[in-house]
Design a protein around this motif. Sequence first.
Motif, PDB file in Angstrom:
ATOM      1  N   SER B  65      49.117  50.931  41.730  1.00 40.79           N
ATOM      2  CA  SER B  65      48.312  49.715  41.759  1.00 40.79           C
ATOM      3  C   SER B  65      47.815  49.431  43.166  1.00 40.79           C
ATOM      4  CB  SER B  65      49.141  48.533  41.263  1.00 40.79           C
ATOM      5  OG  SER B  65      50.199  48.279  42.161  1.00 40.79           O
ATOM      6  N   ARG B  66      46.687  48.717  43.199  1.00 43.47           N
ATOM      7  CA  ARG B  66      46.182  48.260  44.495  1.00 43.47           C
ATOM      8  C   ARG B  66      45.589  46.878  44.293  1.00 43.47           C
ATOM      9  NH1 ARG B  66      40.560  48.989  43.861  1.00 43.47           N
ATOM     10  NH2 ARG B  66      40.364  50.355  42.061  1.00 43.47           N
ATOM     11  N   GLN B  67      45.711  46.055  45.324  1.00 42.47           N
ATOM     12  CA  GLN B  67      45.171  44.702  45.227  1.00 42.47           C
ATOM     13  C   GLN B  67      43.760  44.694  45.789  1.00 42.47           C
ATOM     14  OE1 GLN B  67      47.913  41.727  45.557  1.00 42.47           O
ATOM     15  NE2 GLN B  67      46.421  40.132  45.062  1.00 42.47           N
ATOM     16  N   ASP B  68      42.862  44.020  45.075  1.00 43.82           N
ATOM     17  CA  ASP B  68      41.477  43.911  45.536  1.00 43.82           C
ATOM     18  C   ASP B  68      41.064  42.470  45.281  1.00 43.82           C
ATOM     19  OD1 ASP B  68      38.887  44.123  46.235  1.00 43.82           O
ATOM     20  OD2 ASP B  68      38.280  45.479  44.603  1.00 43.82           O
ATOM     21  N   GLY B  69      41.015  41.695  46.320  1.00 42.93           N
ATOM     22  CA  GLY B  69      40.766  40.272  46.161  1.00 42.93           C
ATOM     23  C   GLY B  69      41.900  39.674  45.369  1.00 42.93           C
ATOM     24  N   ARG B  70      41.554  38.850  44.369  1.00 41.99           N
ATOM     25  CA  ARG B  70      42.691  38.345  43.593  1.00 41.99           C
ATOM     26  C   ARG B  70      42.997  39.210  42.390  1.00 41.99           C
ATOM     27  NH1 ARG B  70      39.856  32.532  42.038  1.00 41.99           N
ATOM     28  NH2 ARG B  70      37.799  33.232  42.675  1.00 41.99           N
ATOM     29  N   PHE B  71      42.348  40.321  42.268  1.00 37.32           N
ATOM     30  CA  PHE B  71      42.616  41.245  41.171  1.00 37.32           C
ATOM     31  C   PHE B  71      43.612  42.317  41.595  1.00 37.32           C
ATOM     32  CE2 PHE B  71      38.399  39.493  40.763  1.00 37.32           C
ATOM     33  CZ  PHE B  71      38.334  39.108  39.439  1.00 37.32           C
ATOM     34  N   VAL B  72      44.382  42.766  40.626  1.00 33.02           N
ATOM     35  CA  VAL B  72      45.263  43.914  40.873  1.00 33.02           C
ATOM     36  C   VAL B  72      44.805  45.032  39.955  1.00 33.02           C
ATOM     37  CG1 VAL B  72      47.610  44.802  40.744  1.00 33.02           C
ATOM     38  CG2 VAL B  72      47.209  42.457  41.526  1.00 33.02           C
ATOM     39  N   TYR B  73      44.404  46.123  40.566  1.00 38.59           N
ATOM     40  CA  TYR B  73      43.933  47.260  39.787  1.00 38.59           C
ATOM     41  C   TYR B  73      45.047  48.270  39.566  1.00 38.59           C
ATOM     42  CZ  TYR B  73      39.133  45.683  40.027  1.00 38.59           C
ATOM     43  OH  TYR B  73      37.976  44.946  39.872  1.00 38.59           O
ATOM     44  N   TYR B  74      45.182  48.672  38.322  1.00 33.95           N
ATOM     45  CA  TYR B  74      46.159  49.710  37.985  1.00 33.95           C
ATOM     46  C   TYR B  74      45.409  50.990  37.652  1.00 33.95           C
ATOM     47  CZ  TYR B  74      49.949  46.356  37.924  1.00 33.95           C
ATOM     48  OH  TYR B  74      50.891  45.432  38.295  1.00 33.95           O
TER      49      TYR B  74
END
Lengths: 112, 112
Positions: B65-74
């Motif tokens: 996972s990585r955080q991008d703004g307030r989103f967390v991408y899996y």
Amino acid sequence: MMKSAQVVKALAALAQPTRLAIYRLLVAHGPEGMAAGQIAEKLKASPATLSFHFKTLSHAGLVGSRQDGRFVYYAANFAVMNGMVAYLTENCCGGDAAACRPGTKQLMAERA
Amino acid sequence: MMKSAQVVKALAALAQPTRLAIYRLLVAHGPEGMAAGQIAEKLKASPATLSFHFKTLSHAGLVGSRQDGRFVYYAANFAVMNGMVAYLTENCCGGDAAACRPGTKQLMAERA
DNA sequence: ATTATATTTTAATAATTGTTTAACAATGGA
DNA sequence: TCCATTGTTAAACAATTATTAAAATATAAT
């Protein structure tokens, strides 16, 4: 193609140390398989515990059994393992099965 | 080669309908992955439930996972899936990996 | 028939797992 | 700063799973 529910069942059946060990043992012993007692001795597990695990593996279709005298022989059923791996590689790798099967990519390249 | 315990963990992580669905969804979305919320919407599951499953998949190494703004991408981690399939085919097919990998046998034959 | 062997089944129990609700961070925009 | 959005964490609970010991079944040997 195997159904998702069946794949989940097969994955769950193998997702336990004793059952994974049973399965590997059976595969190594080929179509003749092994008697329940031999497996119990090899894995140092109680007959009752193993019987429970055999049922789980059987229900998932990963092993079959036949009675011979008072022994019950269990043997691996390769078809379900094949189906499971196929499902994982075909559905879980964006269609590029080679990306999920180490060694296969090389073969594909050689053929091309 | 992956250790048996890690394989069990990965199998267990995939042996659940929601998590198998998550994993397939992520694989289909490639390296960029998907935001947790998108996945929740697609699978019609609550964020809390998904968060629980993400943790299981992450802990098994099947997703990152990585955080991008307030989103967390899996995103799917193919290495562990490759390792798992390799373990199953190398240890569960009496050394004859081709017997466990439909399609591969043909390639082997063509090469021989 | 009786007894011994091989395995399964049942019942009880402990441990793990999955879901829900509510509370808690963390980020971004007004 | 204040509020809305995105996602995680914590607590409680129901459901499932694995193990053990004991009873039951089935086959074979005496």
